[in-house]
Design an enzyme around this catalytic site. Structure first.
Site, mmCIF file in Angstrom:
data_model
loop_
_atom_site.group_PDB
_atom_site.id
_atom_site.type_symbol
_atom_site.label_atom_id
_atom_site.label_comp_id
_atom_site.label_asym_id
_atom_site.label_seq_id
_atom_site.Cartn_x
_atom_site.Cartn_y
_atom_site.Cartn_z
ATOM 1 N N TYR A 144 39.287 18.203 52.297
ATOM 2 C CA TYR A 144 37.882 17.965 51.920
ATOM 3 C C TYR A 144 37.004 19.207 51.568
ATOM 4 O O TYR A 144 37.113 19.903 52.172
ATOM 5 C CB TYR A 144 37.153 17.073 53.063
ATOM 6 C CG TYR A 144 35.703 16.602 52.583
ATOM 7 C CD1 TYR A 144 35.641 15.542 51.501
ATOM 8 C CD2 TYR A 144 34.631 17.189 53.122
ATOM 9 C CE1 TYR A 144 34.395 15.078 51.155
ATOM 10 C CE2 TYR A 144 33.331 16.895 52.768
ATOM 11 C CZ TYR A 144 33.110 15.474 51.717
ATOM 12 O OH TYR A 144 32.067 15.261 51.325
ATOM 13 N N ASP A 239 38.623 27.542 51.241
ATOM 14 C CA ASP A 239 37.556 26.763 51.636
ATOM 15 C C ASP A 239 37.222 26.977 53.140
ATOM 16 O O ASP A 239 37.897 26.415 53.992
ATOM 17 C CB ASP A 239 37.453 25.342 51.162
ATOM 18 C CG ASP A 239 36.310 24.345 51.561
ATOM 19 O OD1 ASP A 239 35.500 24.788 52.329
ATOM 20 O OD2 ASP A 239 36.374 23.128 51.185
ATOM 21 N N LYS A 267 28.157 25.114 57.005
ATOM 22 C CA LYS A 267 28.248 24.977 58.274
ATOM 23 C C LYS A 267 27.632 26.128 59.150
ATOM 24 O O LYS A 267 26.470 26.401 59.166
ATOM 25 C CB LYS A 267 29.504 24.539 58.960
ATOM 26 C CG LYS A 267 29.895 23.055 58.058
ATOM 27 C CD LYS A 267 30.969 22.080 58.574
ATOM 28 C CE LYS A 267 31.064 20.943 57.925
ATOM 29 N NZ LYS A 267 32.085 20.688 56.936
HETATM 30 C C1 LIG Z 1 31.972 20.033 55.412
HETATM 31 C C2 LIG Z 1 32.910 20.447 54.397
HETATM 32 C C3 LIG Z 1 32.542 20.377 53.174
HETATM 33 C C4 LIG Z 1 31.116 20.043 52.433
HETATM 34 O O1 LIG Z 1 30.307 20.700 52.973
HETATM 35 P P1 LIG Z 1 28.698 19.768 53.006
HETATM 36 O O2 LIG Z 1 27.744 20.582 53.307
HETATM 37 O O3 LIG Z 1 29.066 18.667 53.743
HETATM 38 O O4 LIG Z 1 28.725 19.468 51.605
HETATM 39 C C5 LIG Z 1 33.446 21.294 52.273
HETATM 40 N N1 LIG Z 1 34.696 21.822 52.696
HETATM 41 C C6 LIG Z 1 35.008 21.753 54.174
HETATM 42 C C7 LIG Z 1 36.152 22.324 54.368
HETATM 43 C C8 LIG Z 1 34.122 21.146 54.944
HETATM 44 O O5 LIG Z 1 34.504 21.033 56.111
#
Ligand SMILES: *Cc1c(COP(=O)(O)O)cnc(C)c1O
Length: 428
Positions: A144, A239, A267
Site C-alpha cells: 500500500y 516506501d 506516520k
Molecule cells: C500508511 C501508509 C501510506 C499512506 O499514508 P497516509 O498518511 O495514510 O496517506 C503509504 N505507504 C505505506 C507503506 C503506509 O503504511
C-alpha cells in the site's frame, strides 16, 4: 466490556459522514460490529466513550511509537500553537527537522515535507518519472502506498502485464502505466522489466511489507531489486511510511544495508500530526520545483505544529536509539507468548515479525506475499479480533494489518495480552 455509547455515536456519524468514518478500515467492515469511539489516550492505553480502557496495538497505525500523548511531543505542539498555527512562509523549524532527518537516514541529502504518506508516495513517483523521463512504474500486489490513482491498481487479466483499476474513478489510462509484480518474486520483476524495456521509471516497494500483515523480504530480494534497477536505469523507491524511524533510525536502508534512490516517510515522522515526506540524493531532489521542473506544492506543508511534533519525536528517537532494540525485544516476547498460547490449543497459525512490527495469520503456510496472506482463515480472525476486544485489547480490525508495538507497553501489558489470547484460543 460494554460498547454502547460508541454504537450510538457511530449511528450519528453515519448520517453525516460516509460510512461514519474518515478512512474506511476504521469502520470494522472486515470484522463486523460497530467501531469503538475513542475519547482520549495516554501511553499504551485508549480510553473509549463508554469508559473502557483498552491496550492499544494499533497506535494510530504506527505514529505513536513512544505511546499516546507523549509529553515532549505534546509540549512542543502546545508551545508552537500559541505562536500561530500556519503562515505559508518559511520557518526555521522546517530546516531543523530536515537536518535531523537527513542525519538519521542513509543516502539522502535533501527532504521535502508534505501532509500525508499518500502525498509523499504520489510525489516520489512523479519525481522519479520526471528524473528518468519514463512513464511506467512497478508496484507489488499487497503493498500500500496511499490512495492516489497510480497505486489503486490490481493485477490485470490473462496475458497483459499491466494492471487494471481496483476502484471506480481510476482510469484505464492511469492503470496501464502501473505494472504489478509479486512480492518476494525477483524472477517476476525481471520478466516485467524485460517486457517493458526502457519504459520503467521506478520500482516502489514497502521494503518490509506491513499492509498485508507484516511480510519480511526474503533473503536477496531487495538486493536483487537494487541490481535490476542499476542495470536498467530504474529508480528504487523505498516506501518507508511505516518502517521509517520505526525499524531503525535509518529505516530499512539501515536495517538491511540496502540503498534506495528515493525514500518516502509518514506516520512516525509526524509524531501523530499529519506529516509525510520524501527524500533522495541531491541530484534527484534538485529536479523539484522551484529548483527544477517537477511540480509539487502544499499550502500546509511544513506546518509549524506538525513540524514541532515531528521534531520532538525524531529528537527523542535520535537521542535514545536503544528504543528500537527495546521495542523489538518486547515484540519478540509477545510473539513467543502468543505462539505458545495458540500452539497449546492447536490453533493453526503463522506469526510474522520484523522489529516492532508483528502479525498473526490464521494460516498454516508461510505468509510471503499477497496470495499467501489472503489464504488466512478470516472467520477465525474475526473471532480472534472480537475476543481480544472483549478482553480490552485493541488490535487492527482486519487480518491484513500489522500490529505496532510501542515503548509505552510494559511487560505486564504484554502478559495481559498473552493471557487474553490463551483465554480466547479455546473458542477459535
Ligand atoms: C500508511 C501508509 C501510506 C499512506 O499514508 P497516509 O498518511 O495514510 O496517506 C503509504 N505507504 C505505506 C507503506 C503506509 O503504511
Amino acid at each position: 466490556m460494554i460498547y454502547k455509547r460508541s454504537s450510538t455515536l457511530f449511528r450519528e456519524a453515519q448520517k453525516v459522514i460516509p460510512g461514519g468514518v474518515n478512512s474506511p478500515v476504521r469502520a470494522f467492515k472486515a470484522v463486523g460490529g460497530d467501531p469503538i469511539f475513542v475519547k482520549e489516550a495516554k501511553g499504551a492505553y485508549l480510553y473509549d466513550e463508554d469508559g473502557n480502557r483498552l491496550i492499544d496495538y494499533i497506535n494510530s497505525w504506527g505514529p505513536m511509537i513512544l505511546g499516546h500523548a507523549h509529553q515532549p511531543v505534546v509540549d512542543a505542539v502546545v508551545e508552537k500553537a500559541k505562536k500561530g498555527t500556519s503562515f505559508g512562509m518559511p520557518t526555521e523549524i522546517e530546516t531543523k527537522i530536515a537536518e535531523l532527518a537527513v542525519s538519521m537516514v542513509p543516502n539522502i541529502d535533501k527532504i521535502r515535507f508534505v501532509n500525508s504518506g499518500t502525498e509523499a508516495c504520489m510525489s516520489a513517483v512523479r519525481l522519479a518519472r520526471g528524473f528518468t523521463k519514463k512513464d511506467k512504474i512497478i508496484k507489488f500486489a499487497g503493498c500500500y502506498h496511499g490512495h492516489s490513482d497510480s497505486f489503486l491498481i490490481q493485477a490485470g487479466s490473462g496475458a497483459v502485464t499491466f494492471g487494471s483499476p481496483n476502484s471506480p474513478g481510476v482510469t484505464e489510462g492511469t492503470a496501464k502505466d502501473t505494472l504489478l509484480a509479486r512480492y518476494n518474486d525477483l524472477g517476476n520483476v525481471e520478466e516485467i522489466i524485460n517486457s517493458n524495456k526502457n519504459e520503467i521509471a521506478c520500482i516502489i516497494i514497502e521494503p518490509v511489507a506491513g499492509n498485508m500483515g507484516c511480510i519480511p523480504p526474503v533473503k536477496g530480494f531487495l538486493e536483487g531489486l537494487r541490481s535490476l534497477c542499476d542495470a536498467h536505469n530504474i529508480l528504487l523507491i523505498f516506501d518507508e511510511v511505516m518502517t521509517g524511524f520505526r525499524l531503525a533510525k535509518g529505516g530499512v536502508q539501515e536495517l538491511y544495508g540496502i540503498k534506495a534512490d528515493i525514500v518516502t516517510f509518514g506516520k512516525v515522522i509526524g509524531g501523530g500530526l499529519p506529516v509525510g515526506a520524501f527524500a533522495a540524493r541531491e541530484e534527484i531532489m534538485n529536479h523539484l520545483a522551484p529548483l527544477g521542473p517537477v511540480y509539487q506544492a502544499g499550502t500546509l506543508s511544513g506546518n509549524p505544529l506538525a513540524m514541532a511534533a515531528g521534531l520532538a519525536m525524531l529528537t527523542e528517537l535520535h537521542e535514545n536509539s536503544n528504543i528500537f532494540d527495546s521495542i523489538a525485544k518486547k515484540t519478540e516476547y509477545l510473539h513467543e507468548g502468543i505462539a505458545k498460547a495458540l500452539i497449546e490449543k492447536n490453533i493453526v497459525h503463522t506469526i510474522n515479525r520484523v522489529g516492532s512490527m508483528i502479525s498473526v495469520h490464521f494460516s498454516e503456510n508461510p505468509v510471503i506475499d499477497f496470495e499467501s496472506a489472503a489464504e488466512g482463515n478470516n472467520d477465525t480472525f474475526k473471532k480472534f479480533f472480537h475476543g481480544m476486544l472483549n478482553q480490552g485489547i485493541y488490535i487492527a480490525p482486519s487480518a491484513f494489518e500489522t500490529w505496532f508495538i510501542t515503548e509505552a507497553l510494559t511487560y505486564e501489558d504484554l502478559d495481559t495480552t498473552i493471557k487474553a489470547v490463551s483465554a480466547i484460543a479455546e473458542n477459535l
